[in-house]
Design a protein around this motif. Structure first.
Motif, PDB file in Angstrom:
ATOM      1  N   ALA A  55      27.494  16.488  15.939  1.00  0.00           N
ATOM      2  CA  ALA A  55      28.340  16.929  15.282  1.00  0.00           C
ATOM      3  C   ALA A  55      30.225  16.623  15.771  1.00  0.00           C
ATOM      4  O   ALA A  55      31.007  16.755  14.639  1.00  0.00           O
ATOM      5  CB  ALA A  55      27.765  18.195  14.856  1.00  0.00           C
ATOM      6  N   GLY A  59      32.910  14.387  13.854  1.00  0.00           N
ATOM      7  CA  GLY A  59      34.002  15.679  13.550  1.00  0.00           C
ATOM      8  C   GLY A  59      35.491  15.090  13.925  1.00  0.00           C
ATOM      9  O   GLY A  59      36.294  14.862  13.004  1.00  0.00           O
ATOM     10  N   THR A  60      35.093  14.522  15.203  1.00  0.00           N
ATOM     11  CA  THR A  60      36.209  14.974  16.059  1.00  0.00           C
ATOM     12  C   THR A  60      36.849  13.240  15.588  1.00  0.00           C
ATOM     13  O   THR A  60      38.317  13.083  15.996  1.00  0.00           O
ATOM     14  CB  THR A  60      36.171  14.783  17.644  1.00  0.00           C
ATOM     15  OG1 THR A  60      35.940  16.186  17.764  1.00  0.00           O
ATOM     16  CG2 THR A  60      37.367  14.402  18.190  1.00  0.00           C
ATOM     17  N   PHE A  62      36.089  11.006  13.213  1.00  0.00           N
ATOM     18  CA  PHE A  62      36.278  11.217  11.829  1.00  0.00           C
ATOM     19  C   PHE A  62      38.129  11.911  11.644  1.00  0.00           C
ATOM     20  O   PHE A  62      38.257  11.312  10.720  1.00  0.00           O
ATOM     21  CB  PHE A  62      35.135  12.383  11.409  1.00  0.00           C
ATOM     22  CG  PHE A  62      35.756  11.920   9.681  1.00  0.00           C
ATOM     23  CD1 PHE A  62      35.846  10.754   8.569  1.00  0.00           C
ATOM     24  CD2 PHE A  62      35.920  13.315   9.135  1.00  0.00           C
ATOM     25  CE1 PHE A  62      35.547  10.676   7.169  1.00  0.00           C
ATOM     26  CE2 PHE A  62      36.394  12.865   8.122  1.00  0.00           C
ATOM     27  CZ  PHE A  62      36.382  11.906   7.305  1.00  0.00           C
ATOM     28  N   SER A  63      38.703  12.671  11.971  1.00  0.00           N
ATOM     29  CA  SER A  63      40.028  13.253  12.354  1.00  0.00           C
ATOM     30  C   SER A  63      40.304  12.657  12.530  1.00  0.00           C
ATOM     31  O   SER A  63      41.907  12.136  11.939  1.00  0.00           O
ATOM     32  CB  SER A  63      39.411  15.146  12.546  1.00  0.00           C
ATOM     33  OG  SER A  63      39.234  15.758  11.981  1.00  0.00           O
TER      34      SER A  63
END
Length: 98
Positions: A55, A59-60, A62-63
């Motif tokens: 996760a 998340g990193t 995608f950001s």
């Protein structure tokens, strides 16, 4: 003869409001650093499962992809002239028609 009272090239003294603002901002910075250090060192025994690492990685990634993509679109839009109509006061005058 040089008038030193009205010399704007020299350094200016801070007013009371500016000094108070700088002191407050510096205190907030120190507080944030101390709080971050305490939070970082308080979780010594905590371990993250493989699902947490996945996760975190997703998340990193995608950001970063979204941020880089939006910045690229902003530069493309600015350089190709799409933003010219959004700011009419900076628009170049149209060529006169005959």
């Amino acid at each position: 003869m040089v008038d030193t009272k009205n010399d704007t090239k020299g350094s200016q003294k801070l007013g009371l409001g500016q000094a108070l603002l700088l002191t407050t901002l510096f205190a907030m910075l120190v507080f944030a650093i101390v709080w971050g250090m305490l939070a970082w060192t308080s979780a010594e025994g905590a371990e993250m499962s493989i699902h947490g690492w996945i996760a975190l990685t997703l998340g990193t990634t995608f950001s970063l992809v979204i941020g880089c993509g939006l910045m690229a679109l902003m530069f493309y839009s600015s350089r190709s002239g799409y933003d010219d109509t959004a700011t009419p006061k900076f628009r170049k005058p149209d060529a006169p028609t005959k």
